[in-house]
Write a protein that holds these residues in place. Structure first.
Motif, short mmCIF file in Angstrom:
data_model
loop_
_atom_site.label_atom_id
_atom_site.label_comp_id
_atom_site.label_asym_id
_atom_site.label_seq_id
_atom_site.Cartn_x
_atom_site.Cartn_y
_atom_site.Cartn_z
N THR A 98 28.44 37.67 -20.46
CA THR A 98 28.25 37.39 -19.03
C THR A 98 29.26 38.18 -18.22
O THR A 98 30.36 38.49 -18.70
CB THR A 98 28.41 35.88 -18.75
N HIS A 133 25.55 30.90 -16.96
CA HIS A 133 24.97 31.38 -18.21
C HIS A 133 25.76 30.86 -19.40
O HIS A 133 25.19 30.36 -20.38
CB HIS A 133 24.95 32.92 -18.21
N THR A 156 19.18 33.66 -14.31
CA THR A 156 20.22 34.21 -15.16
C THR A 156 20.31 33.47 -16.49
O THR A 156 20.56 34.08 -17.54
CB THR A 156 21.59 34.15 -14.46
N SER A 157 20.12 32.15 -16.45
CA SER A 157 20.25 31.35 -17.68
C SER A 157 18.91 30.93 -18.26
O SER A 157 18.87 30.13 -19.19
CB SER A 157 21.09 30.11 -17.39
#
Length: 296
Positions: free
Chosen positions: A11, A60, A199-200
């Motif tokens: 990340t 994340h 993003t996650s």
């Protein structure tokens, strides 16, 4: 408990600010081999290091921890690995200084500008710093790979090798299908059911897959795949966006600009980039304008 090799991408957020020499933007010009050699030397010269489990931050990484807990609850013994554009493939128990390096094309600290260069960067970085390879993990038993599109593209050669060696490898996200690997593409329509940000999303999808898995089955068993597909079909919700219309010339200018900035991008990816920016263009129209612009 059955061991599971769990691979996630790193990340951008770190617990401390990188030293200037560990910002990929500050690497000198030159070929990939030369740049990797300089990067490797700089990593060894910065003394302040943290375990990777501590180094990474943000939503994340919070969801990565949830994924590990989900694997344990499912009766697995997860061994967590991080695929990093700055470090190669590393166990989270290893240490490293804060750094900024990514395969993302539109980032100031992108390590390379083309797909070929990113693939070569990963190969040379693995030779210099990698603790292991995806093939070695696949040889050890089930492997769950949670990779974004840019990282999977850079790691394509290693993914192909893993598909040839392992028989129970699951890829969530990724760039394309790989022979020998069961792939579940990223699906933004599941964000409403899974929560969180895009993003996650891949990490949340991986956790959901493990909740459909049952002890004693392969990670990519037909039963688990069928259970997942039924759930996903029921959970999908396609979000509607109010996108801004564009004239033909505005679209052509977008194609010229983004093609020059990202020479490895396909027509499909450029169209997705345009839509993600909040602008509208029907797919067939974009294809015609793309073809005309490329002929200039």
């Amino acid at each position: 408990m059955r061991q599971l090799s769990l691979v996630v991408t790193c990340t951008d957020r770190k617990m401390a600010r990188p030293a200037p020499e560990l910002l990929a933007r500050n690497l000198p010009e030159g070929n990939v081999d030369h740049r990797v050699a300089i990067w490797d030397k700089r990593l060894g010269e910065v003394p302040r290091s943290f375990s990777l489990a501590q180094l990474y931050q943000g939503e994340h990484w919070v969801q990565v921890r949830v994924l590990v807990e989900t694997a344990v609850s499912a009766g697995l013994s997860p061994q967590l690995w991080v695929a990093s554009a700055g470090l190669g493939l590393q166990s989270v128990s290893n240490t490293a200084p804060p750094y900024a390096a990514t395969f993302g094309a539109r980032h100031a600290d992108s390590v390379a500008s083309t797909r070929t260069e990113r693939t070569r960067w990963w190969g040379r970085l693995q030779e210099a710093r990698g603790a292991t390879t995806l093939s070695e993990l696949a040889d050890q038993g089930p492997a769950l790979l949670v990779l974004s599109e840019p990282y999977a593209a850079a790691m394509h050669d290693e993914l192909r090798a893993a598909g040839q060696r392992g028989d129970d490898v699951l890829l969530i996200g990724g760039e394309r299908d790989i022979p020998g690997i069961h792939r579940v593409p990223a699906n933004g329509a599941l964000r409403g059911a899974l929560g969180g940000t895009l993003t996650s999303l891949n990490v949340r999808m991986a956790a959901s897959w493990l909740k459909h898995w049952r002890t004693g089955r392969p990670l990519v068993s037909a039963e688990t795949a069928a259970s997942w597909k039924r759930w996903a079909a029921a959970a999908e919700h396609h979000e509607r966006y109010q996108r801004t219309p564009m004239t033909d010339e505005e679209i052509r200018e977008f194609i010229r600009t983004e093609s020059a900035r990202n020479p490895g991008y396909s027509r499909t990816r450029l169209h997705r980039l345009l839509r993600e920016s909040g602008r509208a263009c029907e797919q067939k129209r974009f294809a015609l304008l793309y073809a005309a612009t490329m002929e200039e």
